[in-house]
Design a protein around this motif. Sequence first.
Motif, short mmCIF file in Angstrom:
data_model
loop_
_atom_site.label_atom_id
_atom_site.label_comp_id
_atom_site.label_asym_id
_atom_site.label_seq_id
_atom_site.Cartn_x
_atom_site.Cartn_y
_atom_site.Cartn_z
N HIS A 138 0.88 -1.18 0.00
CA HIS A 138 0.00 0.00 0.00
C HIS A 138 0.92 1.23 0.00
O HIS A 138 1.69 1.43 0.93
N VAL A 139 0.85 2.02 -1.08
CA VAL A 139 1.70 3.21 -1.22
C VAL A 139 0.80 4.43 -1.33
O VAL A 139 -0.15 4.44 -2.12
N VAL A 140 1.12 5.46 -0.54
CA VAL A 140 0.34 6.69 -0.56
C VAL A 140 1.30 7.87 -0.67
O VAL A 140 2.29 7.95 0.07
N LEU A 141 1.00 8.78 -1.60
CA LEU A 141 1.75 10.02 -1.75
C LEU A 141 0.90 11.16 -1.22
O LEU A 141 -0.30 11.23 -1.51
N PHE A 142 1.51 12.06 -0.46
CA PHE A 142 0.81 13.18 0.15
C PHE A 142 1.44 14.50 -0.31
O PHE A 142 2.66 14.59 -0.43
N ARG A 143 0.60 15.51 -0.52
CA ARG A 143 1.10 16.87 -0.74
C ARG A 143 0.12 17.86 -0.12
O ARG A 143 -1.09 17.60 -0.03
N ARG A 144 0.70 18.97 0.32
CA ARG A 144 -0.11 20.02 0.92
C ARG A 144 -1.14 20.49 -0.09
O ARG A 144 -0.86 20.61 -1.28
N LYS A 145 -2.35 20.71 0.38
CA LYS A 145 -3.42 21.15 -0.50
C LYS A 145 -3.07 22.50 -1.13
O LYS A 145 -2.50 23.37 -0.47
N PRO A 146 -3.42 22.67 -2.40
CA PRO A 146 -3.16 23.95 -3.06
C PRO A 146 -3.82 25.10 -2.31
O PRO A 146 -4.95 24.98 -1.84
N GLY A 147 -3.09 26.19 -2.20
CA GLY A 147 -3.64 27.38 -1.56
C GLY A 147 -3.43 27.44 -0.06
O GLY A 147 -3.67 28.48 0.55
N LEU A 148 -2.99 26.35 0.57
CA LEU A 148 -2.74 26.37 2.01
C LEU A 148 -1.31 26.85 2.27
O LEU A 148 -0.37 26.40 1.61
N GLU A 149 -1.17 27.72 3.26
CA GLU A 149 0.16 28.13 3.67
C GLU A 149 0.80 26.99 4.45
O GLU A 149 0.12 26.23 5.13
N ARG A 150 2.12 26.91 4.33
CA ARG A 150 2.84 25.85 5.03
C ARG A 150 2.78 26.08 6.54
O ARG A 150 2.98 27.19 7.02
N ASP A 151 2.48 25.01 7.27
CA ASP A 151 2.40 25.03 8.72
C ASP A 151 3.38 23.96 9.22
O ASP A 151 3.05 22.78 9.31
N GLU A 152 4.61 24.38 9.54
CA GLU A 152 5.66 23.43 9.90
C GLU A 152 5.34 22.66 11.18
O GLU A 152 5.66 21.48 11.29
N VAL A 153 4.69 23.30 12.13
CA VAL A 153 4.32 22.62 13.38
C VAL A 153 3.32 21.51 13.09
O VAL A 153 3.47 20.38 13.55
N TRP A 167 5.54 15.53 -4.68
CA TRP A 167 4.75 15.19 -3.50
C TRP A 167 5.61 15.43 -2.27
O TRP A 167 6.83 15.36 -2.34
N ASP A 168 4.98 15.68 -1.13
CA ASP A 168 5.70 16.01 0.10
C ASP A 168 6.13 14.80 0.91
O ASP A 168 7.21 14.78 1.50
N LEU A 169 5.26 13.79 0.97
CA LEU A 169 5.52 12.61 1.81
C LEU A 169 5.15 11.35 1.04
O LEU A 169 4.29 11.37 0.16
N ILE A 170 5.79 10.24 1.45
CA ILE A 170 5.40 8.93 0.94
C ILE A 170 5.21 7.98 2.12
O ILE A 170 5.97 8.03 3.09
N LEU A 171 4.19 7.17 2.02
CA LEU A 171 3.95 6.09 2.97
C LEU A 171 4.00 4.80 2.18
O LEU A 171 3.30 4.66 1.17
N GLU A 172 4.84 3.87 2.60
CA GLU A 172 4.90 2.54 2.00
C GLU A 172 4.64 1.54 3.11
O GLU A 172 5.35 1.53 4.12
N SER A 173 3.64 0.70 2.92
CA SER A 173 3.34 -0.31 3.92
C SER A 173 3.01 -1.62 3.23
O SER A 173 2.68 -1.64 2.05
N GLU A 174 3.12 -2.70 4.00
CA GLU A 174 2.76 -4.02 3.50
C GLU A 174 1.89 -4.73 4.51
O GLU A 174 2.10 -4.61 5.72
N VAL A 175 0.91 -5.43 3.97
CA VAL A 175 0.01 -6.27 4.74
C VAL A 175 -0.10 -7.61 4.02
O VAL A 175 0.28 -7.71 2.85
N VAL A 176 -0.64 -8.63 4.68
CA VAL A 176 -0.65 -9.95 4.06
C VAL A 176 -1.65 -10.08 2.92
O VAL A 176 -1.41 -10.82 1.97
N ASP A 177 -2.78 -9.37 2.99
CA ASP A 177 -3.79 -9.52 1.94
C ASP A 177 -4.79 -8.36 2.01
O ASP A 177 -4.66 -7.46 2.86
N ALA A 178 -5.79 -8.39 1.15
CA ALA A 178 -6.79 -7.32 1.09
C ALA A 178 -7.59 -7.22 2.39
O ALA A 178 -7.96 -6.11 2.81
#
Length: 98
Positions: A4-19, A55-66
């Motif tokens: 399971h791979v997910v790419l994340f990016r800050r929504k357009p128009g949102l100011e960066r919030d480092e905290v 993209w800002d972040l990536i999540l890579e995970s593995e599970v045994v099945d659906a």
Amino acid sequence: MLRHVVLFRRKPGLERDEVLERSLFARMRGLGSQIAAIQSWRVAANELQRPPMTWDLILESEVVDAAALDAYLLHPLHQALVQDLRTYYEWAAVDYTV
């Protein structure tokens, strides 16, 4: 095994919030050890910004099945994190057999 791979990016128009970004990133990193269905878990921040769009972040995970993926996706800890991620990030996901 299902990856399971997910790419994340800050929504357009949102100011960066480092905290907020640090908080969400920390919660994402910790989630992998809190849900039994997860076999492998990796979260990383993008290190290079290359046009036209990255993209800002990536999540890579593995599970045994659906069924295990469903258990993870429906888990209350995951659902709570999704609610908070949704306010700041948009994402794209891919699931495939390895």
